[in-house]
Every structure is written in C-alpha cells, then in structure tokens.
Design an enzyme around this catalytic site. Sequence first.
Site, PDB file in Angstrom:
ATOM      1  N   CYS A 124     -10.640   5.842   0.875  1.00  6.99           N
ATOM      2  CA  CYS A 124     -11.340   7.034   0.393  1.00  6.99           C
ATOM      3  C   CYS A 124     -11.265   7.132  -1.126  1.00  6.99           C
ATOM      4  O   CYS A 124     -12.023   7.873  -1.740  1.00  6.99           O
ATOM      5  CB  CYS A 124     -10.790   8.301   1.047  1.00  6.99           C
ATOM      6  SG  CYS A 124      -9.046   8.556   0.809  1.00  6.99           S
ATOM      7  N   HIS A 130      -6.083   3.221  -0.401  1.00  6.87           N
ATOM      8  CA  HIS A 130      -6.812   4.216   0.387  1.00  6.87           C
ATOM      9  C   HIS A 130      -8.309   3.979   0.199  1.00  6.87           C
ATOM     10  O   HIS A 130      -8.795   4.055  -0.927  1.00  6.87           O
ATOM     11  CB  HIS A 130      -6.451   5.627  -0.083  1.00  6.87           C
ATOM     12  CG  HIS A 130      -5.012   5.985   0.180  1.00  6.87           C
ATOM     13  ND1 HIS A 130      -4.648   7.086   0.898  1.00  6.87           N
ATOM     14  CD2 HIS A 130      -3.862   5.363  -0.145  1.00  6.87           C
ATOM     15  CE1 HIS A 130      -3.339   7.145   0.987  1.00  6.87           C
ATOM     16  NE2 HIS A 130      -2.829   6.099   0.352  1.00  6.87           N
ATOM     17  N   CYS A 133      -6.721   7.899   6.662  1.00  8.39           N
ATOM     18  CA  CYS A 133      -6.509   9.121   5.903  1.00  8.39           C
ATOM     19  C   CYS A 133      -7.018  10.321   6.703  1.00  8.39           C
ATOM     20  O   CYS A 133      -8.126  10.293   7.230  1.00  8.39           O
ATOM     21  CB  CYS A 133      -7.250   8.969   4.590  1.00  8.39           C
ATOM     22  SG  CYS A 133      -7.902  10.479   3.928  1.00  8.39           S
ATOM     23  N   GLU A 134      -6.185  11.371   6.807  1.00 10.45           N
ATOM     24  CA  GLU A 134      -6.595  12.521   7.620  1.00 10.45           C
ATOM     25  C   GLU A 134      -7.649  13.381   6.924  1.00 10.45           C
ATOM     26  O   GLU A 134      -8.246  14.245   7.553  1.00 10.45           O
ATOM     27  CB  GLU A 134      -5.385  13.378   8.000  1.00 10.45           C
ATOM     28  CG  GLU A 134      -4.805  14.211   6.874  1.00 10.45           C
ATOM     29  CD  GLU A 134      -3.638  15.074   7.327  1.00 10.45           C
ATOM     30  OE1 GLU A 134      -3.067  14.792   8.395  1.00 10.45           O
ATOM     31  OE2 GLU A 134      -3.295  16.021   6.598  1.00 10.45           O
ATOM     32  N   HIS A 135      -7.858  13.162   5.630  1.00 11.00           N
ATOM     33  CA  HIS A 135      -8.855  13.967   4.920  1.00 11.00           C
ATOM     34  C   HIS A 135     -10.252  13.391   5.001  1.00 11.00           C
ATOM     35  O   HIS A 135     -11.227  14.111   4.845  1.00 11.00           O
ATOM     36  CB  HIS A 135      -8.451  14.126   3.442  1.00 11.00           C
ATOM     37  CG  HIS A 135      -7.157  14.828   3.273  1.00 11.00           C
ATOM     38  ND1 HIS A 135      -6.077  14.275   2.615  1.00 11.00           N
ATOM     39  CD2 HIS A 135      -6.747  16.041   3.709  1.00 11.00           C
ATOM     40  CE1 HIS A 135      -5.068  15.128   2.640  1.00 11.00           C
ATOM     41  NE2 HIS A 135      -5.439  16.201   3.301  1.00 11.00           N
ATOM     42  N   HIS A 136     -10.365  12.076   5.176  1.00 15.65           N
ATOM     43  CA  HIS A 136     -11.686  11.449   5.195  1.00 15.65           C
ATOM     44  C   HIS A 136     -11.904  10.542   6.403  1.00 15.65           C
ATOM     45  O   HIS A 136     -12.984  10.002   6.582  1.00 15.65           O
ATOM     46  CB  HIS A 136     -11.899  10.625   3.918  1.00 15.65           C
ATOM     47  CG  HIS A 136     -11.799  11.427   2.653  1.00 15.65           C
ATOM     48  ND1 HIS A 136     -10.635  11.538   1.925  1.00 15.65           N
ATOM     49  CD2 HIS A 136     -12.718  12.188   2.010  1.00 15.65           C
ATOM     50  CE1 HIS A 136     -10.843  12.317   0.876  1.00 15.65           C
ATOM     51  NE2 HIS A 136     -12.098  12.735   0.910  1.00 15.65           N
ATOM     52  N   GLN A 181      -0.046   9.592   3.208  1.00 17.65           N
ATOM     53  CA  GLN A 181       0.981   8.557   3.038  1.00 17.65           C
ATOM     54  C   GLN A 181       2.399   9.127   2.915  1.00 17.65           C
ATOM     55  O   GLN A 181       3.359   8.552   3.412  1.00 17.65           O
ATOM     56  CB  GLN A 181       0.626   7.701   1.805  1.00 17.65           C
ATOM     57  CG  GLN A 181       1.496   6.461   1.699  1.00 17.65           C
ATOM     58  CD  GLN A 181       1.037   5.542   0.571  1.00 17.65           C
ATOM     59  OE1 GLN A 181      -0.163   5.380   0.352  1.00 17.65           O
ATOM     60  NE2 GLN A 181       1.985   4.954  -0.131  1.00 17.65           N
TER      61      GLN A 181
END
Length: 232
Positions: free
Chosen positions: A191, A189, A120-123, A161
């Site tokens: 996260c 995910h 995941c690019e956020h976490h 995703q």
Amino acid sequence: MLNTQLNKTSGINGFSNDEIGDNHLFSSLDTPMKADAFKLSDEEKKHQIAQHFTEIMDILGLDLTDDSLKGTPSRVAKMYVEEIFSGLNPKNKPQIALFDNKYQYNQMLVEKNITLQSNCEHHFLPIMGFAHVAYISSGKVIGLSKLNRIVQYYAQRPQVQERLTNQIANELKDILNTEDVAVIIDAKHLCVSSRGVQDTASSTITSYYGGAFSNPEKISELQSYIYNSHKF
Ligand SMILES: [Zn+2]
C-alpha cells in the site's frame, strides 16, 4: 449511509478513518474482532464473501460471464477464509509441542529470515518481508519449524506490522514461559509502494526486545547474527 460511515471521525486522536488508514494508525494490540466472529461456518463465510465479491466486480463494470472472471469471486472467498485470513480463527492456531532442553543450551537461539507474507488491514494489500525471532530457553525448547508456523499464523490476518510483531512475541513468551524473547520484522507494504506515495524502496522495521534482550549487548549480538552472517 456508507459514506457517513467512511468519513466518520474516529476515536484515534480525532483523525478521520481515511487519515487513520493512510497513516497506518491502529487502535489495539489484539486483532479487533466481533463477539460473534465465528457464528457463521467457514462454508457460509465463503458463500457470502463470494456473493459480495461478485457485486464488487459487477460494480467495477467487469463481465462476470467471462470465462476468466467467473470463478474469481469463489477463488477470492476460499483464499480469504482458508489461506490469507485463516489466522483469524483460533481453531487454526498451530499445535505446539515443547521438548526438554536436553543439551542445556542456554544461549540465544535465532531463527532468521522467516518468510513473512501478510496483508495490511487498512488497504487489504500485501505486506512482504522477513521475520527474525529469538529466545533463550527457560528449560523447554520448541521445534524450529514451529517458530515459522507461529509467525505464519499471526501473519494470516489483516494486520498492522507493530501488532503483528507484538502478537508473535506474546505467543512465544506464553509458550516458552520466558520473557527472553525478541522479534524483528523487516517488511515492504504494497500500500506504500503501489499506491499513495508510491515508494518502492522503503521498508518498515519493527522490533520487540523482552527480558534479557533489553540489554544492549544482547541486542547487538542478535543483530550481528541476523545482518552479518553469510547467506546460504
Ligand atoms: Zn496499508
């Protein structure tokens, strides 16, 4: 300075950067890359990442002289550049050979349960699940393992995703010269399960149905292959 950067209100519907990450919003169908993304060699990238990761571990209070920890920064750097984020670099894109559709097979071909491992690019935490891809030949066919390779290439980036689903679909449309392409991703995910709401049961499904696959009958045919047939 870092703090103001982290809390800055962003361009996505006025949400703060924290809110964007936790709601898994994203800004672009292309992976957001800097213009000079490949100015540094892979060796230099690994070197610099290892240095910075050493600092992160040090700030966390870990003893970098410990035998178990001292190799971690360079292991993480190597893993980022050569493995889990190697799909950022177009030089790592799989070479795809196409073949004539000799058997004149003109129904859908489905490659299901392709193992999907992304982050995941956020976490920067894992996304794990399955991708199912399908296409109808417009005259050429592709080696089956290449479908897995294309999924893998786009998965080996920091991702969301929805973007991953579309990037795989667009690549297949380009290579196979057809709109008749479908991609379904069903993934967990970390996260969501290991932090935040800590839901370990939910998974996220995204889909792309192009060309002939926008017909509801084709969609239910595809779904029956994916979800109803026996497991080996
Ligand atoms: Zn996340």
